[in-house]
Write a protein that holds these residues in place. Structure first.
Motif, mmCIF file in Angstrom:
data_model
loop_
_atom_site.group_PDB
_atom_site.id
_atom_site.type_symbol
_atom_site.label_atom_id
_atom_site.label_comp_id
_atom_site.label_asym_id
_atom_site.label_seq_id
_atom_site.Cartn_x
_atom_site.Cartn_y
_atom_site.Cartn_z
ATOM 1 N N ARG A 242 -0.588 1.846 -8.438
ATOM 2 C CA ARG A 242 0.313 0.899 -9.112
ATOM 3 C C ARG A 242 -0.448 -0.018 -10.054
ATOM 4 N N ASN A 243 -1.709 -0.298 -9.730
ATOM 5 C CA ASN A 243 -2.493 -1.119 -10.641
ATOM 6 C C ASN A 243 -3.002 -0.336 -11.831
ATOM 7 N N LYS B 243 -0.388 3.048 -3.001
ATOM 8 C CA LYS B 243 0.238 1.720 -3.042
ATOM 9 C C LYS B 243 -0.635 0.700 -3.756
ATOM 10 N N HIS B 244 -1.934 0.746 -3.493
ATOM 11 C CA HIS B 244 -2.776 -0.309 -4.046
ATOM 12 C C HIS B 244 -3.436 0.105 -5.358
ATOM 13 N N TYR C 4 -10.054 -5.710 -4.759
ATOM 14 C CA TYR C 4 -8.858 -5.734 -3.922
ATOM 15 C C TYR C 4 -8.602 -4.396 -3.238
#
Lengths: 327, 362
Positions: free
Chosen positions: A226-227, A222-223, A205
């Motif tokens: 946060r994961n 952001k991607h 992703y």
């Protein structure tokens, strides 16, 4: 979500009672008699008996325990210190501020520095910065807290004279204790952030995000970040409980009159009510930190949040996710 | 030159790993015109996905490196674009549908947000308008708009693939790179997704590069086909060229390995052997260890791409030399020997056995 938090708060009550039972039992098992300690070396048998009666030590142990619990539950009475003859709750209240200040600052320092260095290491992996930072992180996570405290005191207080060696006052008194307390957690957070970020950056992703035209900075924060948060939160949560529990080492090295120092003095003088009171308060904070950690999970990952909310949303009951929530 | 939407010239991509250099893509050239669908067919590891990622300039570096070649999109070289140009180009000019819908979506954002993100980046719209448009896109691909506020884990595989497709089409890209869009789906959903992609492609008039190893999918959707093997294009031509005038033994092998309903056979006819290790490609023609027609020439010299018909290219030494191309069933085998085709491939035990048998007959 509120339901979940209330449930967790209610579960804290038996946990804390359990802690009290254990600490009460340990107090009774360790050698040393507080009545004898209070009376000094010269005392008569009558005086000793009177002292024991006054301290409430002549009663059955089980009754003593229930009396104590009754006092705590009904009017938050943590008893009176044998040593200072003052109410324990007052003693704790007057010292908790310093410990909390120390704890909160070292949390902030841990999170800010640890996460920042971790992300930097991950983004610039296999660069000089990365190697230097990971090596430092391994060294500092291996170094015991008291040793680091003593060494930094020697260098920064005695040799360089930048900071005072102990006591309380302005911000200059806080710098060394906060840094020493945060050092080992920082190194753990750095390593965890790096590993977790590297893991996430290789996910499909992230490639999807790049293929969408998302700018690299947003891809990272952001991607990816946060994961990567779940394992980072786990480490930070565990480290914060260590900060609370381990504060007495730093407090005693830097002679900071916090709750850790209170606990140490209380143990030395067999001051049962003070020991029980401090341990109770410390366990309360550990419980709260654990709860905050679990709430933070929910905000970091919608899959865990849907667990907390319960079967209201659709498609939630999946195998494997329960373990994720607990991990 | 620049009438093509996309033009790839002599692209060469290598991955430099600890175990050696992997030659993933070795000098391929392709063109795609506006509105056209090119099928890129090949086995796993043939370099199809690498080619698609190169078009987006998304090869992970290190270890990947585009050694040489150029990729021209509307005349602009993608490999020389600046970061900012690339961000504007990815997602809006060229969008990609990834292979595995299970992992292609970010688990912590709602699906409508993930679609809206690409709209917000490329179109000057407010967040609300982007979300609104994202929901329209969801409706387009057959997902109720109100499910947009759900997270990927609440969707099934087929629906996730629809979300990925909606995301790719959100900015009406001129070129769509579809990397095995149906491989991860079960057959009933595959047909639905293909139909939907065809419809949407017509609606937005996008060109498409369809990566697949399923020749059935190719027959249904593509205008042109490129057969890829070990990082090279083996055969290239229109759909009819490839399907009705197959020229390359590898393409023949691919067709032969499809089970047929008409013939009642006990075993399928796969291409023998495995795809060569891309870090140790065989000398000569990359396909020679598996090719039933391979001879000394194939083992020593690399074949060039030759034109065998108008717009139909084939990379084989034996094409255009009047050698009949039969795959070795009993009949084909006989014919090959009648034409005196030299058999010198030591790995080719099937043919060697035949040779011995023939000698014994003599």
């Amino acid at each position: 979500m509120t339901k979940y938090v209330v449930k967790r708060l209610l579960i804290m009550i038996p946990t804390l009672l359990g802690v009290l039972l254990i600490i009460f039992a340990i107090n009774k098992m360790i050698p040393g008699d507080p009545a004898k300690l209070a009376l000094g070396s010269n005392f008569t048998q009558e005086a000793y008996e009177a002292k024991r009666a006054q301290m409430g030590l002549d009663k059955n142990v089980v009754i003593q325990f229930f009396d104590y619990v009754k006092g705590v539950v009904t009017h938050f009475d943590l008893g009176t210190s044998y040593d200072t003859k003052r109410p324990v709750s007052g003693m704790i209240l007057s010292r908790i501020g310093i410990t909390l200040k120390l704890g909160i600052w070292s949390c902030i320092v841990t999170i800010v520095i640890g996460v920042a260095i971790g992300i930097l290491s991950a983004v610039k992996k296999y660069s000089v910065i990365d190697y230097v930072m990971t090596t430092l992180a391994i060294i500092f996570s291996a170094a015991p807290g008291f040793w680091v405290a003593l060494m930094s005191m020697m260098v920064f207080c005695l040799k360089l004279g930048w900071f005072p060696a102990g006591g309380m006052g302005g911000w200059r008194y806080m710098v060394l204790p906060v840094l020493c307390m945060a050092l080992s957690p920082i190194s753990l957070v750095v390593r965890m952030t790096r590993t977790s970020m590297l893991d996430v950056i290789n996910q499909d992703y992230i490639r999807t995000a790049r293929a969408k035209g998302v700018a690299e900075r947003n891809v990272i924060f952001k991607h990816a970040f946060r994961n990567a948060l779940i394992p980072i939160i786990t480490v930070i949560g565990a480290q914060l409980t260590m900060v609370v529990g381990g504060s007495f080492i730093i407090e005693s090295v830097f002679s900071i009159p916090g709750i850790g120092m209170l606990l140490l003095t209380a143990i030395n003088t067999r001051d049962y009510p003070a020991i029980q009171g401090t341990v109770l308060v410390l366990s309360f904070f550990v419980c709260i930190i654990n709860l905050l950690t679990d709430i933070a999970y929910a905000y970091a990952d919608p899959r865990i949040k849907s667990q907390y909310v319960g079967g209201k949303s659709r498609g939630l009951k999946r195998k494997g996710e329960k373990q994720d929530a607990k991990a | 030159m620049s009438e093509h939407l996309l033009e790839i010239n002599d692209l060469d991509v290598q991955f430099h790993t600890m175990d050696g250099t992997v030659h993933a893509v070795n000098g391929i050239s392709l063109e795609i015109d506006p509105g056209e669908t090119l099928g890129l067919v090949g086995e796993t590891g043939a370099g199809k996905t690498t080619t698609a990622l190169s078009i987006l300039n998304l090869i992970q570096s290190p270890p990947g490196k585009i050694e040489h070649g150029e990729i021209l999109f509307e005349g602009r070289n993608v490999l020389e674009m600046s970061e900012a140009e690339l961000h504007a180009y990815r997602g809006s000019d060229v969008a990609m549908i990834f292979q595995d819908p299970m992992t292609a979506l970010n688990p912590i954002y709602t699906v409508e947000y993930q679609i809206a993100e690409v709209i917000q980046i490329h179109e000057k719209v407010s967040k609300e308008e982007a979300i609104e448009k994202a929901r329209e896109m969801l409706e387009f691909v057959g997902i109720p708009a109100e499910r947009g506020c759900e997270y990927p884990h609440q969707f099934s595989g087929g629906m996730k693939q629809r979300v990925v497709i909606a995301m790719a089409l959100a900015c009406s890209p001129k070129l769509l790179l579809a990397d095995e869009p149906t491989t991860a789906l079960d057959v009933t959903i595959q047909a639905q997704v293909l139909d939907m992609m065809n419809d949407l492609k017509k609606k937005f008039n996008s060109a498409m590069l369809l990566i697949t190893h399923d020749l059935g999918v190719v027959a249904e959707t593509c205008d042109k086909v490129a057969i890829m093997y070990a990082g090279k294009i083996m055969e290239y031509g229109s759909l009819e060229d490839i399907f009705d005038h197959t020229a390359h033994p590898y393409t023949e092998g691919l067709f032969n390995s499809i089970p047929s309903l008409d013939e009642d056979v006990e075993r399928l006819k796969p291409i023998r052997g495995l795809m060569p290790d891309p870090s140790h490609l065989p000398e000569g023609c990359a396909f020679n260890p598996r090719c039933p027609y391979a001879d000394k020439l194939c083992q020593s010299a690399e074949a060039e791409l030759q034109e065998v018909g108008p717009g139909h290219y084939c990379r084989c030494h034996h094409v255009n030399k009047g050698v009949p191309m039969y795959f070795p069933d009993e009949k084909g085998n006989e014919l090959a020997y009648q034409h005196g085709l030299p058999v010198s491939n030591p790995g080719n035990d099937f043919l060697e056995k035949g040779q011995k048998g023939e000698k014994a007959d003599e």
